[in-house]
Scaffold this motif. Structure first.
Motif, short mmCIF file in Angstrom:
data_model
loop_
_atom_site.label_atom_id
_atom_site.label_comp_id
_atom_site.label_asym_id
_atom_site.label_seq_id
_atom_site.Cartn_x
_atom_site.Cartn_y
_atom_site.Cartn_z
N PHE A 151 0.79 -1.41 -0.37
CA PHE A 151 0.10 -0.11 0.33
C PHE A 151 0.71 1.30 0.04
N ILE A 152 1.99 1.03 0.26
CA ILE A 152 3.12 2.86 0.61
C ILE A 152 3.61 2.45 -0.65
N LYS A 153 3.84 1.70 -0.97
CA LYS A 153 4.73 1.44 -2.62
C LYS A 153 3.33 2.37 -4.10
N GLN A 154 1.79 1.69 -3.32
CA GLN A 154 1.29 2.25 -4.54
C GLN A 154 1.00 3.69 -4.16
N TYR A 155 0.82 4.21 -3.10
CA TYR A 155 0.84 5.50 -2.55
C TYR A 155 0.90 6.28 -3.06
N PHE B 103 -5.49 -2.92 -30.23
CA PHE B 103 -5.06 -1.80 -28.95
C PHE B 103 -5.69 -0.88 -29.76
N VAL B 104 -6.48 -0.04 -28.93
CA VAL B 104 -7.09 1.40 -29.68
C VAL B 104 -6.10 2.82 -29.64
N GLU B 105 -5.65 3.00 -28.12
CA GLU B 105 -5.16 3.64 -27.52
C GLU B 105 -4.71 4.06 -25.84
N THR B 106 -3.79 4.95 -25.09
CA THR B 106 -3.70 4.76 -24.39
C THR B 106 -3.51 6.86 -23.36
N GLU B 107 -4.22 6.43 -22.33
CA GLU B 107 -4.63 7.40 -21.61
C GLU B 107 -4.00 8.11 -20.78
N GLY B 108 -2.83 7.92 -20.61
CA GLY B 108 -2.53 8.42 -18.82
C GLY B 108 -2.26 6.90 -17.88
N GLN B 109 -3.15 6.40 -17.39
CA GLN B 109 -2.82 5.06 -16.97
C GLN B 109 -3.87 4.07 -17.55
N THR B 110 -4.48 4.44 -18.23
CA THR B 110 -6.07 4.05 -19.29
C THR B 110 -5.86 3.90 -20.62
N SER B 111 -5.69 2.18 -20.89
CA SER B 111 -4.90 1.29 -22.59
C SER B 111 -6.52 0.95 -22.88
N THR B 112 -7.00 1.16 -24.10
CA THR B 112 -8.56 0.85 -24.35
C THR B 112 -7.77 -0.33 -25.67
N TYR B 113 -9.28 -1.33 -25.36
CA TYR B 113 -9.11 -2.62 -26.33
C TYR B 113 -9.64 -2.77 -27.02
N HIS B 114 -10.15 -3.20 -28.68
CA HIS B 114 -11.25 -4.25 -29.16
C HIS B 114 -11.10 -5.11 -29.12
N LEU B 115 -12.44 -6.44 -28.63
CA LEU B 115 -12.26 -7.43 -28.75
C LEU B 115 -13.56 -7.55 -29.92
N THR B 116 -13.02 -8.31 -31.05
CA THR B 116 -14.32 -9.07 -31.95
C THR B 116 -13.32 -10.74 -32.46
N GLY B 117 -14.54 -11.18 -33.44
CA GLY B 117 -14.12 -12.17 -33.54
C GLY B 117 -14.74 -13.52 -32.64
N SER C 104 -20.75 -8.88 -20.12
CA SER C 104 -20.72 -7.46 -19.79
C SER C 104 -20.34 -7.09 -21.78
N THR C 105 -20.79 -5.83 -21.67
CA THR C 105 -20.00 -5.60 -23.02
C THR C 105 -19.01 -4.51 -23.13
N ARG C 106 -18.49 -4.33 -21.94
CA ARG C 106 -16.75 -3.68 -21.66
C ARG C 106 -16.68 -3.89 -20.37
N ILE C 107 -14.77 -4.27 -19.74
CA ILE C 107 -15.07 -4.42 -18.88
C ILE C 107 -13.70 -3.46 -18.58
N ARG C 108 -13.19 -3.35 -17.53
CA ARG C 108 -11.96 -2.11 -16.94
C ARG C 108 -11.13 -3.38 -15.62
N VAL C 109 -10.32 -3.19 -16.45
CA VAL C 109 -9.05 -4.40 -15.21
C VAL C 109 -8.39 -3.42 -14.76
N ARG C 110 -7.68 -3.43 -13.64
CA ARG C 110 -6.83 -2.40 -13.25
C ARG C 110 -6.03 -3.53 -12.61
N LEU C 111 -4.73 -2.82 -12.59
CA LEU C 111 -3.56 -3.67 -11.65
C LEU C 111 -3.03 -3.00 -11.09
N VAL D 225 3.69 0.76 -13.38
CA VAL D 225 3.79 -0.28 -12.16
C VAL D 225 1.80 -0.47 -12.43
N THR D 226 1.18 0.89 -12.10
CA THR D 226 -0.64 1.06 -12.11
C THR D 226 -1.14 0.75 -13.40
#
Length: 283
Positions: free
Chosen positions: A53-57, A186-200, A244-251, A273-274
């Protein structure tokens, strides 16, 4: 308040973050964040989570988490040896491995003997059959059949002639449907968030393979939390997100930890890292 807590709080204030803002960014409960600033580690689940937690803070407010942990290591509780030993899977001794192998061999040995006996009987029977004298065959009796053909008038012959009409052959065409392969784009990255589209793909099975400890948070398209837990090193976490139609995974910690969607690796676009991985499902 400890020196470490004061330094973290000062960095948070400079960023303009409140405790609630930091809770939303790190997904760490604000009572733990307040405990870090006050130097009250007794309310936390364990020494490992205190350090995590200290490292993530620190990284959320722009500080180097590893340097802080090293600088203030005397203030921070260290994981006990018992905690480490519980996370390390026990390795079977050579004697126990040898014992299991010997017991398994003794179990299958009678079956091997019976199989060899059956094979030997089959080979002997086949050899004896091949060496048996062949009986002389009876002389063939040829029977001649006398066919009497009565001639008929030409008119009758013509009437008795049957003309086979050509039969229509039915051609069955096999319809082969094209195979649509899964594609993760892969679509784009903005800050810590990256977006992908999954088809098929029809089903969406998410899998996390952790080689290092991390905090995992998953939300759906309605911002509902599907899971919020710690994943320890050596664990594999799976979740069916087909509804679901969309998910957000945060590590909380990406190094050494892999994310798969339908067994396809989702590659991290940055070295942060995050990270947040947003996967949009296009069925």
């Amino acid at each position: 308040m400890t020196e470490l807590g004061a330094r973290l709080k000062e960095a948070r204030t400079e960023k303009g973050y409140s405790i609630d803002d930091l809770q939303e960014i790190t997904k760490i409960q604000k009572r733990y964040l307040a405990g870090i600033e006050e130097g009250n580690y007794a309310s936390m689940p364990g020494a490992f989570y205190v350090r995590a937690f200290i490292k993530q803070y620190a990284e959320a407010v722009g500080l180097n988490g590893d340097e802080l942990l090293e600088t203030y290591k005397k203030e921070i509780p260290s994981p006990a040896n018992e905690d480490v030993s519980q996370n390390i899977p026990s390795t079977p001794t050579r004697r126990s491995l040898g014992g299991r192998s010997s017991n398994k061999f003794l179990e299958i040995f009678p079956m091997l003997v019976v199989a060899l006996i059956i094979i030997a009987i089959i080979i002997i029977a086949w050899t004896l059959f091949q060496n048996l004298p062949k009986n002389s065959t009876d002389p063939e009796v040829t029977t001649e059949k006398v066919v009497t053909v009565e001639e008929q008038p030409n008119a009758e012959k013509n009437n008795n002639i049957q003309i086979d009409e050509p039969k229509e052959e039915k051609v069955v065409k096999e319809v082969v449907e094209p195979i649509v392969e899964q594609k993760l784009t892969f679509v784009e990255t903005e800050g810590q968030t990256s977006t992908y589209h999954l088809t098929g793909a029809e089903n969406f099975m998410l899998k996390i393979v952790a080689t290092n400890n991390t905090w995992l948070n998953i939300k759906d398209e309605n911002n509902q939390i599907l899971t919020d837990k710690a994943v320890n090193a050596g664990e594999t976490f799976e979740l069916d997100t087909s509804d679901s139609t969309r998910i957000r995974v945060r590590l909380g910690s990406t190094p050494g930890n892999q994310v798969f969607m339908n067994d396809q690796l989702v590659e991290y676009p940055t070295d942060m890292v995050t990270q947040n991985l947003v996967i949009q499902f296009n069925k």
